[in-house]
Design a protein around this motif. Sequence first.
Motif, PDB file in Angstrom:
ATOM      1  N   LEU A   1      31.180  40.544  28.660  1.00 18.77           N
ATOM      2  CA  LEU A   1      31.531  39.493  29.452  1.00 18.77           C
ATOM      3  C   LEU A   1      31.416  37.988  28.771  1.00 18.77           C
ATOM      4  CD1 LEU A   1      30.423  40.360  33.215  1.00 18.77           C
ATOM      5  CD2 LEU A   1      32.932  40.180  32.374  1.00 18.77           C
ATOM      6  N   ARG A   2      32.628  37.475  28.682  1.00 19.85           N
ATOM      7  CA  ARG A   2      32.439  36.006  28.369  1.00 19.85           C
ATOM      8  C   ARG A   2      32.613  34.836  29.539  1.00 19.85           C
ATOM      9  NH1 ARG A   2      30.882  38.678  25.015  1.00 19.85           N
ATOM     10  NH2 ARG A   2      31.554  38.723  22.777  1.00 19.85           N
ATOM     11  N   LYS A   3      33.007  35.196  30.687  1.00 20.44           N
ATOM     12  CA  LYS A   3      33.184  34.779  31.911  1.00 20.44           C
ATOM     13  C   LYS A   3      33.257  35.701  32.956  1.00 20.44           C
ATOM     14  CE  LYS A   3      35.739  30.763  30.497  1.00 20.44           C
ATOM     15  NZ  LYS A   3      37.041  29.893  30.463  1.00 20.44           N
ATOM     16  N   ASP A   4      32.124  35.534  34.082  1.00 16.68           N
ATOM     17  CA  ASP A   4      32.003  36.653  35.005  1.00 16.68           C
ATOM     18  C   ASP A   4      33.441  36.769  35.733  1.00 16.68           C
ATOM     19  OD1 ASP A   4      29.471  37.176  35.093  1.00 16.68           O
ATOM     20  OD2 ASP A   4      28.923  35.243  36.319  1.00 16.68           O
ATOM     21  N   ILE A   5      33.783  38.200  36.173  1.00 13.64           N
ATOM     22  CA  ILE A   5      35.176  38.463  36.779  1.00 13.64           C
ATOM     23  C   ILE A   5      34.881  38.439  38.262  1.00 13.64           C
ATOM     24  CG2 ILE A   5      36.412  40.370  37.673  1.00 13.64           C
ATOM     25  CD1 ILE A   5      35.958  41.674  34.852  1.00 13.64           C
ATOM     26  N   LYS A   6      35.363  37.472  38.893  1.00 16.69           N
ATOM     27  CA  LYS A   6      35.213  37.173  40.337  1.00 16.69           C
ATOM     28  C   LYS A   6      36.556  36.613  40.994  1.00 16.69           C
ATOM     29  CE  LYS A   6      33.920  32.562  38.416  1.00 16.69           C
ATOM     30  NZ  LYS A   6      32.889  31.542  38.298  1.00 16.69           N
ATOM     31  N   ILE A   7      36.428  37.002  42.284  1.00 16.22           N
ATOM     32  CA  ILE A   7      37.464  36.456  43.320  1.00 16.22           C
ATOM     33  C   ILE A   7      37.269  35.140  43.728  1.00 16.22           C
ATOM     34  CG2 ILE A   7      38.791  37.049  45.390  1.00 16.22           C
ATOM     35  CD1 ILE A   7      38.004  39.937  44.888  1.00 16.22           C
ATOM     36  N   ILE A   8      38.284  34.229  43.580  1.00 17.62           N
ATOM     37  CA  ILE A   8      38.030  32.915  44.138  1.00 17.62           C
ATOM     38  C   ILE A   8      39.273  32.448  44.953  1.00 17.62           C
ATOM     39  CG2 ILE A   8      37.276  31.940  41.590  1.00 17.62           C
ATOM     40  CD1 ILE A   8      39.931  31.183  40.826  1.00 17.62           C
ATOM     41  N   ALA A   9      38.859  31.449  45.876  1.00 20.96           N
ATOM     42  CA  ALA A   9      39.695  31.098  46.907  1.00 20.96           C
ATOM     43  C   ALA A   9      40.337  29.715  46.449  1.00 20.96           C
ATOM     44  CB  ALA A   9      38.804  31.012  48.398  1.00 20.96           C
ATOM     45  N   PRO A  10      41.618  29.367  47.094  1.00 22.58           N
ATOM     46  CA  PRO A  10      42.107  27.989  46.802  1.00 22.58           C
ATOM     47  C   PRO A  10      41.364  26.970  47.639  1.00 22.58           C
ATOM     48  CG  PRO A  10      43.590  29.430  48.441  1.00 22.58           C
ATOM     49  CD  PRO A  10      42.371  30.325  47.700  1.00 22.58           C
ATOM     50  N   GLU A  11      41.916  26.018  47.080  1.00 19.31           N
ATOM     51  CA  GLU A  11      41.237  24.807  47.602  1.00 19.31           C
ATOM     52  C   GLU A  11      41.296  24.906  49.182  1.00 19.31           C
ATOM     53  OE1 GLU A  11      41.205  19.881  47.331  1.00 19.31           O
ATOM     54  OE2 GLU A  11      42.523  21.029  46.172  1.00 19.31           O
ATOM     55  N   LYS A  12      40.179  24.441  49.837  1.00 21.89           N
ATOM     56  CA  LYS A  12      39.889  24.458  51.359  1.00 21.89           C
ATOM     57  C   LYS A  12      39.933  25.901  52.004  1.00 21.89           C
ATOM     58  CE  LYS A  12      42.079  19.854  51.854  1.00 21.89           C
ATOM     59  NZ  LYS A  12      43.219  19.025  52.530  1.00 21.89           N
TER      60      LYS A  12
END
Length: 240
Positions: free
Chosen positions: A88-99
């Motif tokens: 891993l170079r950056k964590d695998i993660k689920i992100i939400a859009p702004e707001k």
Amino acid sequence: MKNIHEQKWFWPSVIAVLVFSIGYLVNIKEREPSYYVKKEPSKIYDKTSISPTFKLVQNDSVQINENVYVTNFVLWNDGKVEINRDDLRKDIKIIAPEKAKILDFKIVNQFKKDISNFKAELINNEIVINWDYFDPGHGLELQILYSNSSETSLSIIGEVLGNEVKLKEPPTKFKISKHYIALIVIVFILLYNFVVWNQKITENDKKSDVFLTRAGAIGFLIFGIYSLYFLYIKNSSPPF
């Protein structure tokens, strides 16, 4: 003297080398974390169509004033190499859009749970994914509940040694069976044999040269098709 492209062995050899090269390129081993949206966001709570006396709260205290959506993602290793935590170079993660705000989630399915043992944790409005073993073809399906004013979708980000997480198209319902692939291979070889064996052989052609050309070309052809199937077609679909 004949030009090289007029030699009887030239075109069969060129085809064989091309097929072999394709098989070799497909055989390149990479880590390829991928995902697709199995279920597009669907609204399960509409803030404009609910009675003012009805309130939706989170953790029994925090009122939700936006629409609520549910969506499903499938994340899997579409490469040929295991993805280790050290890769891993950056964590695998689920992100939400702004707001938008992730309200809840659950792992609804995972391939060979006793081996992979995928885990997920909600940290700062992001779902960080971890595992014990992330072998080729292994993966998990997550269901996520989130609030937002619009239907903007979530996404998965991250980077491993050599590749970032890639969004791919949902798999088609049609799957090519092994028997169908075998039939294609047999027909391909028969057609190729027909072309090669029907080349005119002159008295100046050595039988050993003709045999080696045919045998080598067919051998490369079989190897290329074998590589394309077992290293690409067989592993190119998510586990569910």
